[in-house]
Design an enzyme around this catalytic site. Structure first.
Site, PDB file in Angstrom:
ATOM      1  CB  THR A   1      -2.553  10.394  -6.208  1.00  0.00           C
ATOM      2  OG1 THR A   1      -1.633   9.472  -6.787  1.00  0.00           O
ATOM      3  CG2 THR A   1      -3.364  11.041  -7.275  1.00  0.00           C
TER       4      THR A   1
ATOM      5  NE  ARG B   1      20.284   0.715   2.694  1.00  0.00           N
ATOM      6  CZ  ARG B   1      20.706  -0.246   3.503  1.00  0.00           C
ATOM      7  NH1 ARG B   1      21.042  -1.414   3.034  1.00  0.00           N
ATOM      8  NH2 ARG B   1      20.789  -0.027   4.794  1.00  0.00           N
TER       9      ARG B   1
ATOM     10  CD  GLU C   1      -8.931   3.961  -7.600  1.00  0.00           C
ATOM     11  OE1 GLU C   1      -8.542   3.372  -8.626  1.00  0.00           O
ATOM     12  OE2 GLU C   1      -8.282   3.993  -6.536  1.00  0.00           O
TER      13      GLU C   1
ATOM     14  CG  HIS D   1      -5.419   8.153  -1.824  1.00  0.00           C
ATOM     15  ND1 HIS D   1      -4.894   8.702  -0.685  1.00  0.00           N
ATOM     16  CD2 HIS D   1      -4.486   8.309  -2.782  1.00  0.00           C
ATOM     17  CE1 HIS D   1      -3.698   9.184  -0.966  1.00  0.00           C
ATOM     18  NE2 HIS D   1      -3.415   8.956  -2.227  1.00  0.00           N
ATOM     19  N   GLY D   2      -5.894   5.754   1.080  1.00  0.00           N
ATOM     20  CA  GLY D   2      -5.947   5.900   2.529  1.00  0.00           C
ATOM     21  C   GLY D   2      -6.738   4.810   3.238  1.00  0.00           C
TER      22      GLY D   2
ATOM     23  CG  ASN E   1      -0.586   0.961  -5.157  1.00  0.00           C
ATOM     24  OD1 ASN E   1       0.627   0.803  -5.048  1.00  0.00           O
ATOM     25  ND2 ASN E   1      -1.110   2.019  -5.734  1.00  0.00           N
TER      26      ASN E   1
ATOM     27  CG  HIS F   1       3.940   2.193   0.007  1.00  0.00           C
ATOM     28  ND1 HIS F   1       3.686   3.152  -0.935  1.00  0.00           N
ATOM     29  CD2 HIS F   1       3.521   2.720   1.182  1.00  0.00           C
ATOM     30  CE1 HIS F   1       3.130   4.194  -0.361  1.00  0.00           C
ATOM     31  NE2 HIS F   1       3.011   3.963   0.930  1.00  0.00           N
TER      32      HIS F   1
ATOM     33  N   GLY G   1      -2.921   0.224  -0.922  1.00  0.00           N
ATOM     34  CA  GLY G   1      -1.475   0.041  -0.916  1.00  0.00           C
ATOM     35  C   GLY G   1      -0.864   0.266   0.449  1.00  0.00           C
ATOM     36  CG  HIS G   2       0.397   3.895   3.556  1.00  0.00           C
ATOM     37  ND1 HIS G   2       1.744   4.189   3.512  1.00  0.00           N
ATOM     38  CD2 HIS G   2       0.002   4.129   4.818  1.00  0.00           C
ATOM     39  CE1 HIS G   2       2.138   4.604   4.704  1.00  0.00           C
ATOM     40  NE2 HIS G   2       1.099   4.582   5.520  1.00  0.00           N
TER      41      HIS G   2
ATOM     42  CD  GLU H   1      -2.821   4.229  -8.914  1.00  0.00           C
ATOM     43  OE1 GLU H   1      -1.938   5.039  -8.602  1.00  0.00           O
ATOM     44  OE2 GLU H   1      -3.516   3.652  -8.084  1.00  0.00           O
TER      45      GLU H   1
ATOM     46  NE  ARG I   1       4.594  10.148  -8.348  1.00  0.00           N
ATOM     47  CZ  ARG I   1       3.536  10.719  -7.776  1.00  0.00           C
ATOM     48  NH1 ARG I   1       2.656   9.974  -7.141  1.00  0.00           N
ATOM     49  NH2 ARG I   1       3.366  12.009  -7.837  1.00  0.00           N
TER      50      ARG I   1
ATOM     51  CG  HIS J   1       1.170   6.206  -9.890  1.00  0.00           C
ATOM     52  ND1 HIS J   1       0.804   7.234  -9.057  1.00  0.00           N
ATOM     53  CD2 HIS J   1       1.375   6.771 -11.100  1.00  0.00           C
ATOM     54  CE1 HIS J   1       0.781   8.371  -9.748  1.00  0.00           C
ATOM     55  NE2 HIS J   1       1.135   8.101 -10.993  1.00  0.00           N
TER      56      HIS J   1
ATOM     57  NE  ARG K   1       7.719  10.360  -6.297  1.00  0.00           N
ATOM     58  CZ  ARG K   1       6.832  11.265  -5.878  1.00  0.00           C
ATOM     59  NH1 ARG K   1       6.086  11.009  -4.830  1.00  0.00           N
ATOM     60  NH2 ARG K   1       6.701  12.425  -6.489  1.00  0.00           N
TER      61      ARG K   1
HETATM   62  N1  PXP Z   1      -5.921   4.524  -5.893  1.00  0.00           N
HETATM   63  C1  PXP Z   1      -5.227   5.511  -6.520  1.00  0.00           C
HETATM   64  C2  PXP Z   1      -5.788   6.094  -7.769  1.00  0.00           C
HETATM   65  C3  PXP Z   1      -3.978   5.934  -6.005  1.00  0.00           C
HETATM   66  O1  PXP Z   1      -3.299   6.905  -6.641  1.00  0.00           O
HETATM   67  C4  PXP Z   1      -3.471   5.313  -4.844  1.00  0.00           C
HETATM   68  C5  PXP Z   1      -2.134   5.709  -4.324  1.00  0.00           C
HETATM   69  O2  PXP Z   1      -1.145   5.383  -5.245  1.00  0.00           O
HETATM   70  C6  PXP Z   1      -4.224   4.292  -4.253  1.00  0.00           C
HETATM   71  C7  PXP Z   1      -5.458   3.931  -4.780  1.00  0.00           C
HETATM   72  C8  PXP Z   1      -3.749   3.562  -3.029  1.00  0.00           C
HETATM   73  O3  PXP Z   1      -3.698   4.440  -1.951  1.00  0.00           O
HETATM   74  P1  PXP Z   1      -3.067   3.946  -0.577  1.00  0.00           P
HETATM   75  O4  PXP Z   1      -1.614   3.639  -0.850  1.00  0.00           O
HETATM   76  O5  PXP Z   1      -3.275   5.094   0.338  1.00  0.00           O
HETATM   77  O6  PXP Z   1      -3.815   2.705  -0.169  1.00  0.00           O
END
Ligand code: PXP
Length: 241
Positions: free
Chosen positions: A102, A19, A152, A192-193, A8, A11, A214-215, A71, A46, A44, A50
């Site tokens: 999310t 910027r 998911e 996620h996470g 993802n 970020h 992603g993060h 997404e 949005r 994603h 953003r």
């Molecule tokens: N999957 C979904 C459906 C998400 O909304 C996100 C965050 O955008 C992720 C995966 C990735 O999450 P993370 O950035 O915490 O790895």
């Protein structure tokens, strides 16, 4: 067969938008991710734009060599965007303007008819549909009834659990939901996470065929790349001609 990694790149766009600059470009990051072995690029788009912009979706549709997973909120406006750009898959996610990211899965069980309509529109346009849900058996069954091809599973609670027993409980919920979804014939992703410390137990679940991260990856990239970036600037300053 192992799990495929969906990177993802939201970020990267967040950093650019901080910027309102032209870099770092998530399109470049996506190409590098693919060179490194990612088998999917996830973004994603949005409602408030953003981070990822319409331009990113357009260029990624042209350049992604693997699978492009969009997404999106389950709205008519986003269905139109999806029809215009034709990602390979769409993952429907809940979206609230004020949230940082999310925060929970879709409540499919309580809005099944409305979601089923969006699933049908997307599938009619040859876009495979995944629903982002909490690892909960009722939600898995509802996703199946809404005619999604994939789910998911939200791993946020597992990732945030500090107490080992709570973490094990959350892991067991993910495992049960993955097995139930797979039995119903659904493809199963998770995300996620997830990061370098917590991914292994999830990577061992055979029913899960895809992880979206992603993060964790972008944060790691900032730090593992920092020393080299500083060295390169010092070098340039020492040899300015
Ligand atoms: N999957 C979904 C459906 C998400 O909304 C996100 C965050 O955008 C992720 C995966 C990735 O999450 P993370 O950035 O915490 O790895």
């Amino acid at each position: 067969m192992g799990q495929r990694l969906g990177v993802n790149v939201d970020h990267v766009a967040t950093l650019r938008q901080a910027r309102r600059a032209t870099y770092p470009d998530p399109v470049t990051a996506a190409a590098l991710a693919e060179l490194a072995g990612a088998e999917q690029i996830t973004i994603h788009l949005r409602e408030d734009r953003r981070h990822i912009q319409d331009r990113d979706l357009r260029l990624l549709r042209e350049t992604v060599q693997t699978v492009l997973n969009l997404e999106m909120a389950a709205t008519q406006e986003m269905v139109k965007v999806a029809y215009e750009h034709k990602p390979d898959t769409a993952t429907l996610v809940p979206e609230r303007r004020e949230e940082l990211t999310t925060e929970g899965g879709l409540d499919v069980a309580n809005q099944r008819d409305a979601l089923a309509r969006v699933v049908k529109s997307l599938r009619d346009g040859d876009i495979a549909v995944s629903l982002f849900i909490d690892p909960d058996l009722d939600q898995v069954r509802a996703a199946h009834k809404a005619n999604a091809q994939r789910v998911e599973l939200h791993t946020g609670r597992y990732c945030e659990a500090r107490d080992p027993r709570e973490r094990d409980r959350e892991l067991a919920r993910i495992l049960d939901a993955a097995k139930a979804a797979s039995k119903l014939g659904l493809g199963v992703a998770a995300g996620h996470g997830l990061n370098y410390d917590n991914v292994r137990p999830i990577a061992r679940i055979l029913e899960i065929d895809e992880l979206n991260i992603g993060h964790g990856i972008v944060s790691r990239a900032v730090l593992v790349g920092f020393e080299r970036a500083v060295r390169e600037m010092v070098e340039l300053m020492r040899n300015p001609r």
